[in-house]
Design an enzyme around this catalytic site. Structure first.
Site, PDB file in Angstrom:
ATOM      1  N   ASP A 182       0.867  -1.170   0.000  1.00 59.33           N
ATOM      2  CA  ASP A 182       0.000   0.000   0.000  1.00 59.33           C
ATOM      3  C   ASP A 182       0.916   1.236   0.000  1.00 59.33           C
ATOM      4  O   ASP A 182       2.140   1.137   0.080  1.00 59.33           O
ATOM      5  CB  ASP A 182      -0.959  -0.014   1.192  1.00 59.33           C
ATOM      6  CG  ASP A 182      -2.197   0.847   0.904  1.00 59.33           C
ATOM      7  OD1 ASP A 182      -2.159   1.673  -0.036  1.00 59.33           O
ATOM      8  OD2 ASP A 182      -3.216   0.704   1.617  1.00 59.33           O
TER       9      ASP A 182
HETATM   10  C1  BGC Z   1      -4.958   3.320   0.009  1.00 56.73           C
HETATM   11  C2  BGC Z   1      -5.141   2.244  -1.047  1.00 56.73           C
HETATM   12  C3  BGC Z   1      -4.988   2.858  -2.407  1.00 56.73           C
HETATM   13  C4  BGC Z   1      -3.648   3.523  -2.505  1.00 56.73           C
HETATM   14  C5  BGC Z   1      -3.364   4.134  -3.854  1.00 56.73           C
HETATM   15  C6  BGC Z   1      -3.692   4.109  -0.210  1.00 56.73           C
HETATM   16  O1  BGC Z   1      -3.594   5.183   0.652  1.00 56.73           O
HETATM   17  O2  BGC Z   1      -4.949   2.698   1.273  1.00 56.73           O
HETATM   18  O3  BGC Z   1      -6.392   1.633  -0.909  1.00 56.73           O
HETATM   19  O4  BGC Z   1      -5.139   1.860  -3.389  1.00 56.73           O
HETATM   20  O5  BGC Z   1      -3.579   4.547  -1.536  1.00 56.73           O
HETATM   21  O6  BGC Z   1      -4.116   5.252  -4.092  1.00 56.73           O
END
Ligand code: BGC
Length: 724
Positions: free
Chosen positions: A267
């Site tokens: 993530d």
């Molecule tokens: C979120 C994810 C997301 C990623 C990319 C993160 O902060 O937890 O769910 O896919 O950002 O935008």
């Protein structure tokens, strides 16, 4: 489509069937890569709409494997051209994006859509979103979010399928199939992110191995079995081991036990966050921990590409680990090259958005059949900060959705009433604004009207990421507005827009009709007005429990019984100052008609014929299937759709089992007076749980099966599982 020029890569990325880049091709490519280029493939960076000059320069040097948040084919093509013509190895890029509930055409939020209990619908909306995203140059979505969530304080509950593992697993697989027609999907956030303590985002999860296996992991397994290309490792730790540096999770379980051969992406900076988690003292240590645990791509930390080369050279990270991660990234790219994205059809997608919005609406309350309203009501007041609001119905994560595409509830109502009907509109208050200056106008409108429709709730960004709430009432002065309008005596219909269950005890007691819209997307106002005027009979059900009080949280239907289940006796499991029951249970939702259930019969599928339809316990072998047949009758005066739900309970087992667990459902549309015999099937293997030795087992013994309209009502029967 991406078209690499280089002949070896052409073979790799264009000619090969999905995911089938042969090992020798990958190996010969790997043999030609420098360590820097290998780590470059593991590097994933976010762009602000298009690649920056610095990012483009890194791409040219082969130091980027993928970009996300690059939107529009002119932007994706421009930087991909640099990758495929100007970098040494000419490897195309992955283009990721959070396509959560639509790309340009925004559908209901996943939590709302889950309430349709309709995997075919979820597959169709994911397919449509994938087509629109692919047409804008995207080849990889960070969806579906398959985290089971039992805590409405957690803002990300909006992005998933709610509290139930069985429903969540079916929807996970459906969405993976849908997206992967045109783009790669990502099951996220692996794992147990939904169990964040206190509902506070990014927080620790501390759950038992059994709960992890039985509740939180199955939707991921379903996504893997449906062929999901990638998984995203979560932010949280589970019992002290962060999910982005957890070898048990991303290697032992995912790759060895589940045989997942796709790619794991971290993530956003979750690799770097191993430092504040306290399991790494430096960036390189964080990178080593994540990569060796099986996290292949590093999103936004730039740690792999910037720090890991010396560790590989020094032997602290085996080259084989790097090569394997690179192989997985390259295989994902080969899958992208083999996709044949279908062009979106805007008219069909808009119609699908209407269908999804209609199916997602849940009628929570309808005293004395206040709804549906007569369109020819002479004066209708439409009140509230969400009544004529084009932004918030898009919900969190609305990607490329545009407020101007949204039909508001006010617009939906206005286009449906005859010319003689007067529609008075007053905003009344803001969503969070403390001012009550607009109350007088709202009250005056309600006084003149025969009915007042109040559209209240949360701002779209009060759920989603970093949007945990500690209070779950209506924000701002909306509760006061509701009470002020109710004091006029004009009957009230409360339409809610929100990304989580709210606690609405006053409304539940005093407002005659409540419609849960969640965030319905672009067709919000049309679908809502269709329901209000009875053109559409609501059929949505709650995919998550609505508590009565904050202190009841977590409150979910499939809890265990305890040794002292709540009862009249003081010394039982309950509160002294609040009931233990929910305000609205999982699976609940009303209709403008009524349904009854009768003649529940069960039989073992293997004993074809009538033997088991007669007296005596129905016996099921461990590989058998139970046939559950019931008659559902529409006893009202309108056509309507019932969601018949099947639950089970294992009466006595080596491990205490939940009081009920969903194991089947069926949407049935019936004309007034129509009765239909429906059959639901229950495979004995669906009765499995993790026993004392933490192995999946179906234990012999007595089970109860329930069929009914929600998780607390229904008919029941008993059967036995017996081993030969
Ligand atoms: C979120 C994810 C997301 C990623 C990319 C993160 O902060 O937890 O769910 O896919 O950002 O935008």
């Amino acid at each position: 489509m991406l078209r690499p020029r280089h002949s070896l890569l052409t073979a790799l990325f264009v000619l090969l069937p999905v995911g089938a880049a042969p090992a020798q091709n990958l190996d010969s490519l790997l043999a030609r890569m420098t360590l820097e280029e290998k780590l470059g493939q593991l590097n994933l960076l976010s762009a602000g709409g298009k690649a920056s000059p610095e990012q483009t320069a890194l791409v040219r040097r082969g130091l980027v494997g993928g970009l996300f948040n690059v939107i529009g084919t002119e932007n994706t093509r421009a930087v991909d051209r640099v990758a495929t013509t100007e970098s040494r190895l000419k490897i195309p890029l992955l283009f990721g994006l959070d396509v959560i509930h639509g790309f340009r055409t925004i559908f209901p939020i996943p939590l709302a859509e889950a309430g349709a209990f309709d995997p075919e619908l979820a597959e169709a909306t994911a397919r449509a979103a994938g087509r629109e995203a692919a047409a804008a140059g995207i080849n990889w979505t960070y969806a579906p979010m398959v985290d089971i969530a039992r805590d409405p304080r957690w803002g990300r509950i909006a992005e998933g399928s709610g509290e139930d593992t069985y429903l969540g697993s079916l929807l996970a697989a459906a969405r993976v199939r849908g997206f992967q027609e045109s783009i790669l999907a990502t099951a996220k956030h692996f794992a147990a992110y939904g169990a964040a303590e206190g509902g506070r985002d990014y927080n620790s999860a501390d759950i038992s191995p059994r709960t992890l296996r039985e509740v939180y992991l199955p939707p991921f397994k379903a996504a893997v079995d449906a062929g999901v290309a990638t998984l995203m490792s979560a932010f949280n730790d589970i019992g002290g081991v962060p999910a982005s540096g957890n070898a048990w999770l991303t290697d032992t379980l995912l790759r060895r036990e589940w045989r997942f051969n796709g790619m794991v992406v971290s993530d956003w900076t979750s690799v770097a966050e191993l430092i504040p988690h306290g399991i790494a003292g430096s960036r390189e240590e964080a990178g080593r921990r994540a990569l060796t645990a099986g996290v292949d791509m590093d999103m936004q930390s730039s740690i792999y590409v910037e720090t890991l080369a010396p560790l590989v050279q020094g032997g602290r990270i085996p080259m084989a680990v790097v090569d394997e991660a690179v192989r997985r990234v390259l295989r994902a790219k080969a899958r992208v090259a083999a996709l044949k994205p279908v062009l979106p059809n805007p008219v069909e997608i808009r119609a699908l958005a209407r269908r999804a919005a209609r199916e997602s609406i849940v009628l929570l309350k309808n005293d004395r059949s206040l709804l549906p309203l007569d369109r020819a009501t002479p004066v209708i007041a439409v009140i509230g900060p969400l009544a004529d609001n084009q932004l918030d119905p898009l919900g969190p994560w609305h990607t490329d959705g545009k407020p101007e595409d949204v039909v508001t509830v006010l617009q939906g109502i206005k286009t449906r009433v005859p010319s003689g009907t007067q529609v008075l509109y007053a905003q009344g208050a803001g969503i969070e604004d403390p001012s009550t200056a607009g109350f007088a106008e709202a009250v005056a409108a309600a006084q003149r009207a025969k009915v007042a429709i109040l559209v209240l709730g949360e701002r779209h960004d009060m759920s989603g990421e970093a949007a945990s709430r500690a209070y779950l009432g209506l924000p701002g002065v909306q509760q006061q507005l509701l009470e002020a309008v109710a004091a006029t005596g004009t009957p009230i219909v409360l339409v809610l827009m929100n990304g989580r269950p709210l606690i609405l005890e006053w409304a539940a007691e005093h407002v005659p009709a409540i419609v849960e819209d969640w965030y319905l997307g672009v067709e919000s106002g049309n679908a809502t007005a269709e329901v209000l005027f009875g053109e559409v009979n609501p059929s949505g059900r709650l995919a998550v429990t609505f508590p009565r009080a904050l202190g009841q949280i977590p409150l979910y239907y499939n809890h265990r019984n305890t040794g002292r289940p709540p009862a009249a006796d003081k010394f039982t499991s309950k509160y002294i100052d609040a009931p233990v029951t929910p305000r609205y249970p999982f699976g609940y939702g009303l209709s403008y008609t009524t349904f009854t259930y009768r003649d529940l019969r069960i039989a073992s599928r293997t004993t074809v014929g009538s033997r088991d339809l007669q007296a005596g316990p129905v016996r099921l072998g461990p590989t058998d299937t139970l046939s559950v047949v019931v008659t559902v009758t529409n006893t009202g005066t309108r056509e309507g759709t019932e969601v018949a739900q099947l639950y089970v309970r294992d009466e006595v087992a080596s491990v205490a089992r939940p009081v009920r667990e969903l194991r089947g459902f069926r949407r049935v549309t019936l004309k007034p007076g129509e009765a239909r015999r429906i059959e639901l099937l229950l495979a004995a293997r669906d009765l499995a749980f993790y026993g004392l030795d933490m192995k999946a087992v179906v234990e012999a013994g007595t089970f109860r099966v329930f069929v009914g309209p929600n998780s607390i009502e229904g008919l029941e029967a008993t059967f036995e599982v017996a081993y030969p």
